[in-house]
Design an enzyme around this catalytic site. Sequence first.
Site, PDB file in Angstrom:
ATOM      1  CG  ASP A  87      -1.994   0.898   1.501  1.00  0.00           C
ATOM      2  OD1 ASP A  87      -1.849   2.224   0.953  1.00  0.00           O
ATOM      3  OD2 ASP A  87      -3.105   0.770   1.332  1.00  0.00           O
ATOM      4  CB  SER A  88       0.932   4.339  -2.064  1.00  0.00           C
ATOM      5  OG  SER A  88      -0.447   4.683  -1.734  1.00  0.00           O
ATOM      6  CG  LEU A  89       0.794   3.781   4.317  1.00  0.00           C
ATOM      7  CD1 LEU A  89       2.207   3.783   5.236  1.00  0.00           C
ATOM      8  CD2 LEU A  89      -0.360   2.907   4.719  1.00  0.00           C
ATOM      9  CB  ALA A 148      -4.249  -0.115  -4.559  1.00  0.00           C
ATOM     10  CG  ASN A 193      -3.811   5.362  -8.753  1.00  0.00           C
ATOM     11  OD1 ASN A 193      -2.313   4.729  -8.776  1.00  0.00           O
ATOM     12  ND2 ASN A 193      -4.098   4.753  -7.095  1.00  0.00           N
ATOM     13  CE1 TYR A 216     -12.704   4.374  -8.509  1.00  0.00           C
ATOM     14  CE2 TYR A 216     -15.396   3.594  -9.161  1.00  0.00           C
ATOM     15  CZ  TYR A 216     -14.140   3.234  -8.437  1.00  0.00           C
ATOM     16  OH  TYR A 216     -14.246   2.529  -7.485  1.00  0.00           O
ATOM     17  CE  LYS A 262     -12.016   0.392  -8.759  1.00  0.00           C
ATOM     18  NZ  LYS A 262     -10.923  -0.464  -7.887  1.00  0.00           N
ATOM     19  CG  PHE A 264     -24.301  -2.734  -5.784  1.00  0.00           C
ATOM     20  CD1 PHE A 264     -23.397  -3.818  -6.942  1.00  0.00           C
ATOM     21  CD2 PHE A 264     -25.044  -2.286  -6.727  1.00  0.00           C
ATOM     22  CE1 PHE A 264     -23.735  -4.251  -7.818  1.00  0.00           C
ATOM     23  CE2 PHE A 264     -25.398  -3.004  -7.926  1.00  0.00           C
ATOM     24  CZ  PHE A 264     -24.745  -3.739  -8.354  1.00  0.00           C
TER      25      PHE A 264
HETATM   26  P1  NAD Z   1      -9.360   3.077  -0.251  1.00  0.00           P
HETATM   27  O1  NAD Z   1      -8.667   4.461  -0.645  1.00  0.00           O
HETATM   28  O2  NAD Z   1      -9.798   2.776   1.578  1.00  0.00           O
HETATM   29  O3  NAD Z   1      -8.670   2.023  -0.569  1.00  0.00           O
HETATM   30  C1  NAD Z   1      -7.263   1.962  -1.660  1.00  0.00           C
HETATM   31  C2  NAD Z   1      -5.955   2.232  -1.081  1.00  0.00           C
HETATM   32  O4  NAD Z   1      -5.306   1.493  -1.905  1.00  0.00           O
HETATM   33  C3  NAD Z   1      -5.667   2.821   0.279  1.00  0.00           C
HETATM   34  O5  NAD Z   1      -4.754   2.879   1.260  1.00  0.00           O
HETATM   35  C4  NAD Z   1      -4.422   3.657  -0.897  1.00  0.00           C
HETATM   36  O6  NAD Z   1      -3.170   4.039  -0.235  1.00  0.00           O
HETATM   37  C5  NAD Z   1      -4.288   2.779  -1.840  1.00  0.00           C
HETATM   38  N1  NAD Z   1      -3.592   2.785  -2.950  1.00  0.00           N
HETATM   39  C6  NAD Z   1      -4.068   3.806  -3.772  1.00  0.00           C
HETATM   40  N2  NAD Z   1      -3.487   3.445  -4.663  1.00  0.00           N
HETATM   41  C7  NAD Z   1      -1.953   3.070  -4.908  1.00  0.00           C
HETATM   42  C8  NAD Z   1      -0.918   2.510  -6.173  1.00  0.00           C
HETATM   43  N3  NAD Z   1      -0.573   3.182  -6.547  1.00  0.00           N
HETATM   44  N4  NAD Z   1      -0.023   1.913  -5.595  1.00  0.00           N
HETATM   45  C9  NAD Z   1      -0.026   1.813  -3.727  1.00  0.00           C
HETATM   46  N5  NAD Z   1      -1.715   1.560  -2.806  1.00  0.00           N
HETATM   47  C10 NAD Z   1      -2.395   2.317  -3.621  1.00  0.00           C
HETATM   48  O7  NAD Z   1     -10.717   2.888  -0.383  1.00  0.00           O
HETATM   49  P2  NAD Z   1     -12.188   1.462  -0.086  1.00  0.00           P
HETATM   50  O8  NAD Z   1     -13.277   2.050  -0.348  1.00  0.00           O
HETATM   51  O9  NAD Z   1     -11.495   0.224   1.042  1.00  0.00           O
HETATM   52  O10 NAD Z   1     -12.054   0.832  -2.217  1.00  0.00           O
HETATM   53  C11 NAD Z   1     -11.118  -0.449  -2.388  1.00  0.00           C
HETATM   54  C12 NAD Z   1     -11.388  -0.637  -3.946  1.00  0.00           C
HETATM   55  O11 NAD Z   1     -12.319  -0.812  -3.989  1.00  0.00           O
HETATM   56  C13 NAD Z   1     -10.906   0.631  -4.189  1.00  0.00           C
HETATM   57  O12 NAD Z   1     -10.832  -0.285  -5.670  1.00  0.00           O
HETATM   58  C14 NAD Z   1     -12.530   0.978  -4.693  1.00  0.00           C
HETATM   59  O13 NAD Z   1     -12.551   1.503  -6.190  1.00  0.00           O
HETATM   60  C15 NAD Z   1     -12.945  -0.339  -4.804  1.00  0.00           C
HETATM   61  N6  NAD Z   1     -14.406  -0.560  -4.068  1.00  0.00           N
HETATM   62  C16 NAD Z   1     -14.734   0.340  -2.690  1.00  0.00           C
HETATM   63  C17 NAD Z   1     -16.270   1.143  -2.779  1.00  0.00           C
HETATM   64  C18 NAD Z   1     -16.664   1.298  -2.212  1.00  0.00           C
HETATM   65  O14 NAD Z   1     -18.431   1.874  -1.392  1.00  0.00           O
HETATM   66  N7  NAD Z   1     -15.146   2.257  -0.868  1.00  0.00           N
HETATM   67  C19 NAD Z   1     -17.300   0.071  -3.918  1.00  0.00           C
HETATM   68  C20 NAD Z   1     -16.572  -0.254  -5.165  1.00  0.00           C
HETATM   69  C21 NAD Z   1     -15.861  -0.402  -5.639  1.00  0.00           C
END
Ligand code: NAD
Length: 341
Positions: A36-38, A80, A98, A147, A151, A175
């Site tokens: 994770d890039s944090l 990520a 990204n 976005y 995906k 969802f």
């Molecule tokens: P989040 O932002 O909490 O987690 C994503 C993590 O990825 C973060 O910790 C970030 O630091 C890390 N990251 C981003 N780009 C990076 C890179 N290039 N290299 C390394 N680390 C990287 O998001 P989330 O809500 O946990 O969502 C997780 C995944 O689920 C994402 O792909 C998002 O598109 C997908 N998603 C989320 C939802 C939702 O409702 N939260 C719904 C549908 C899909």
Amino acid sequence: MTIPNTAILVTGGAGYIGSHTVRLLAGLGRKVVVLDSLVFGHDRAIIDPDVELVVGDVGDQDLVRSLFKKHNFAAVVHFAAYAYVGESVTNPLKYYQNNTAEPIKLLQVMQECGCKVFVFSSTCATYGVPDKLPITEANQQNPINPYGQSKLMVEKILSDCDNAWGLRSACLRYFNASGCSPDGKIGEDHNPETHLIPRVLMAVTGEIEYLEVFGTDYDTPDGTCIRDYIHVEDLADAHIRALDHLSAGGESLRCNLGTGVGVSVKEIISAVEEITGKTVPVKYGPRRAGDPASLVADPALAKELLGWVASRKNIRDMVGPAWTWMSAPNRGRYPPNLISA
Ligand code: NAD
Ligand code: UDP
């Protein structure tokens, strides 16, 4: 010495959905390495001491190669990504870079290293405005923002890689992820936070002045948007099932992860008021650009392919734990990262 290939690489595992999945995997005794890039993640969201957190970027091929060399991963679970829909409209290249280009670099290393199992965080945003409800996997995928498009492109790339070199993938179309671990140890901490349930709770704690309801003139029973809120631990469970399915030699799949139950913005506000015992300060505003009126999953395929069904379907089961997390002394925030991004 041959390294047994049982370890799993979880990208974005310090984020919201990733950290809940990592915790479940570690609890099952699986060897997990988080990359994770944090940029948005939290090192304190990795609470299992056996889980190794590597801070770095998914697109850093030298780093990823070195991790493969060390751990000989059996599978990659790829969370990520950037996930702010509005920002993706104003800065599309950031999202295509990204969310699409970086995973290509990761897949190149996987191909080199012979790793052929990939679980991917896809989204209901790949459907755009649904041509029918509830949304099945047969619905057309017409994303209405970069976005969702970023995906969908990965979904297509994964399917081509399956044809070309036998990469088997599970594209899990979530969802609306919601709730958190009931013990309140990990939860949702996005900055900025745009999601409805945490924002309603932030209006209750006073972190924001009021909750703005985006539109009251939709063609829905109470005029506000309807979404399918799925508990984050149910999402985590689906990842384990998808991993097990692919690891046992199962074919690639794409499926919705939702409850099949639609809940309106006003119903969320009522549930928050019931659970917190407080009135939510609300302002009614205009529609948010790009919001479809209703997005509700038909989750039948996930049941058929993975034996997965959402264990929580009542919105109170999502709001309750989220309130525990938000009303704890940390007020739903992790302390600052110990490791810098
Ligand atoms: P989040 O932002 O909490 O987690 C994503 C993590 O990825 C973060 O910790 C970030 O630091 C890390 N990251 C981003 N780009 C990076 C890179 N290039 N290299 C390394 N680390 C990287 O998001 P989330 O809500 O946990 O969502 C997780 C995944 O689920 C994402 O792909 C998002 O598109 C997908 N998603 C989320 C939802 C939702 O409702 N939260 C719904 C549908 C899909
Ligand atoms: N919403 C709202 N006010 C907010 C945040 C969200 O009215 O401050 C609405 C939004 O218009 C959508 C629903 O709540 O109809 C869920 O939005 P969220 O951003 O949580 O998820 P999305 O469905 O956009 O992925």
